[in-house]
Design a protein around this motif. Structure first.
Motif, PDB file in Angstrom:
ATOM      1  N   LEU A   8       0.822  -1.213   0.000  1.00  0.00           N
ATOM      2  CA  LEU A   8       0.000   0.000   0.000  1.00  0.00           C
ATOM      3  C   LEU A   8       0.855   1.262   0.000  1.00  0.00           C
ATOM      4  CD1 LEU A   8      -2.947  -0.943   2.390  1.00  0.00           C
ATOM      5  CD2 LEU A   8      -3.024  -0.619  -0.087  1.00  0.00           C
ATOM      6  N   ALA A   9       1.953   1.254   0.758  1.00  0.00           N
ATOM      7  CA  ALA A   9       2.853   2.410   0.763  1.00  0.00           C
ATOM      8  C   ALA A   9       3.458   2.617  -0.626  1.00  0.00           C
ATOM      9  CB  ALA A   9       3.951   2.212   1.808  1.00  0.00           C
ATOM     10  N   ASN A  10       3.871   1.518  -1.254  1.00  0.00           N
ATOM     11  CA  ASN A  10       4.418   1.577  -2.607  1.00  0.00           C
ATOM     12  C   ASN A  10       3.361   2.071  -3.595  1.00  0.00           C
ATOM     13  OD1 ASN A  10       6.127   1.214  -4.772  1.00  0.00           O
ATOM     14  ND2 ASN A  10       6.677  -0.882  -4.235  1.00  0.00           N
ATOM     15  N   TYR A  11       2.139   1.605  -3.426  1.00  0.00           N
ATOM     16  CA  TYR A  11       1.016   2.028  -4.271  1.00  0.00           C
ATOM     17  C   TYR A  11       0.839   3.546  -4.180  1.00  0.00           C
ATOM     18  CZ  TYR A  11      -3.725   2.110  -6.233  1.00  0.00           C
ATOM     19  OH  TYR A  11      -4.829   2.365  -7.006  1.00  0.00           O
TER      20      TYR A  11
ATOM     21  N   ARG B 266       3.555   5.478  -6.061  1.00  0.00           N
ATOM     22  CA  ARG B 266       3.597   5.359  -7.520  1.00  0.00           C
ATOM     23  C   ARG B 266       2.315   5.787  -8.233  1.00  0.00           C
ATOM     24  NH1 ARG B 266       6.959  -0.069  -9.010  1.00  0.00           N
ATOM     25  NH2 ARG B 266       8.658   0.235  -7.545  1.00  0.00           N
ATOM     26  N   MET B 267       1.205   5.713  -7.538  1.00  0.00           N
ATOM     27  CA  MET B 267      -0.074   5.998  -8.189  1.00  0.00           C
ATOM     28  C   MET B 267      -0.562   7.391  -7.781  1.00  0.00           C
ATOM     29  SD  MET B 267      -0.190   3.159  -9.735  1.00  0.00           S
ATOM     30  CE  MET B 267      -1.784   3.033 -10.490  1.00  0.00           C
ATOM     31  N   ASP B 268      -1.478   7.938  -8.582  1.00  0.00           N
ATOM     32  CA  ASP B 268      -2.057   9.236  -8.247  1.00  0.00           C
ATOM     33  C   ASP B 268      -2.843   9.128  -6.941  1.00  0.00           C
ATOM     34  OD1 ASP B 268      -1.072  10.413 -10.545  1.00  0.00           O
ATOM     35  OD2 ASP B 268      -2.896  10.027 -11.703  1.00  0.00           O
ATOM     36  N   PHE B 269      -2.622  10.100  -6.072  1.00  0.00           N
ATOM     37  CA  PHE B 269      -3.314  10.117  -4.791  1.00  0.00           C
ATOM     38  C   PHE B 269      -4.689  10.750  -4.999  1.00  0.00           C
ATOM     39  CE2 PHE B 269      -4.475  11.570  -0.595  1.00  0.00           C
ATOM     40  CZ  PHE B 269      -4.012  10.569   0.236  1.00  0.00           C
ATOM     41  N   LYS B 270      -5.719   9.987  -4.702  1.00  0.00           N
ATOM     42  CA  LYS B 270      -7.097  10.468  -4.844  1.00  0.00           C
ATOM     43  C   LYS B 270      -7.694  10.586  -3.450  1.00  0.00           C
ATOM     44  CE  LYS B 270      -7.535   8.415  -9.351  1.00  0.00           C
ATOM     45  NZ  LYS B 270      -7.898   7.233 -10.085  1.00  0.00           N
TER      46      LYS B 270
END
Length: 133
Positions: free
Chosen positions: A52-55, A58-62
């Motif tokens: 989840l931390a890696n997610y 790397r991914m846009d924070f919504k």
């Protein structure tokens, strides 16, 4: 955090009310696919937290927005209605099974019918509350 049925929800609501905290609630399918892409298969707390931390890196924070109180109430009411309707369906099936057995005592049939009537009344009450919302 990952959406985990009802377990994440109270925490997400509480954190979203804090002025200095932004919350993102990740769809479990998205985090699972992300973990698989990283070749991470362990489903224990520490590796899950790392995924989840890696997610989040790397991914846009919504930012997750807490629904309005009336929407929360309607959500809870509708989920309860679904559960009561399932219980009523089971009770009706049980009554049918009892009715086809000639040896079923009348008091058992009466009890089963009373349980269905009580469920009907509870469903009607919650339905009325949902309409009010």
């Amino acid at each position: 955090m990952e959406a985990t049925g009802s377990y994440h929800f109270d925490l997400a609501v509480a954190l979203s009310k804090a002025s200095n905290i932004e919350v993102m609630v990740v769809n479990p399918k998205a985090s699972k696919s992300f973990a698989e892409a990283l070749m991470q298969r362990s489903k224990t707390d520490i590796p899950d937290a790392e995924v989840l931390a890696n997610y989040c890196q790397r991914m846009d924070f919504k930012v997750w927005q807490c629904p309005e109180p009336n929407k929360l109430a309607l959500r809870t009411c509708s989920r309860r209605l679904v559960e009561l309707k399932k219980q009523r369906a089971r009770a009706k099936n049980q009554l049918h099974a009892l009715e086809v057995i000639a040896e079923t005592p009348d008091y058992i049939l009466q009890d089963a019918r009373r349980a269905i009537k009580e469920l009907d009344a509870r469903i009607d009450t919650l339905h009325a509350h949902a309409l009010e919302i």
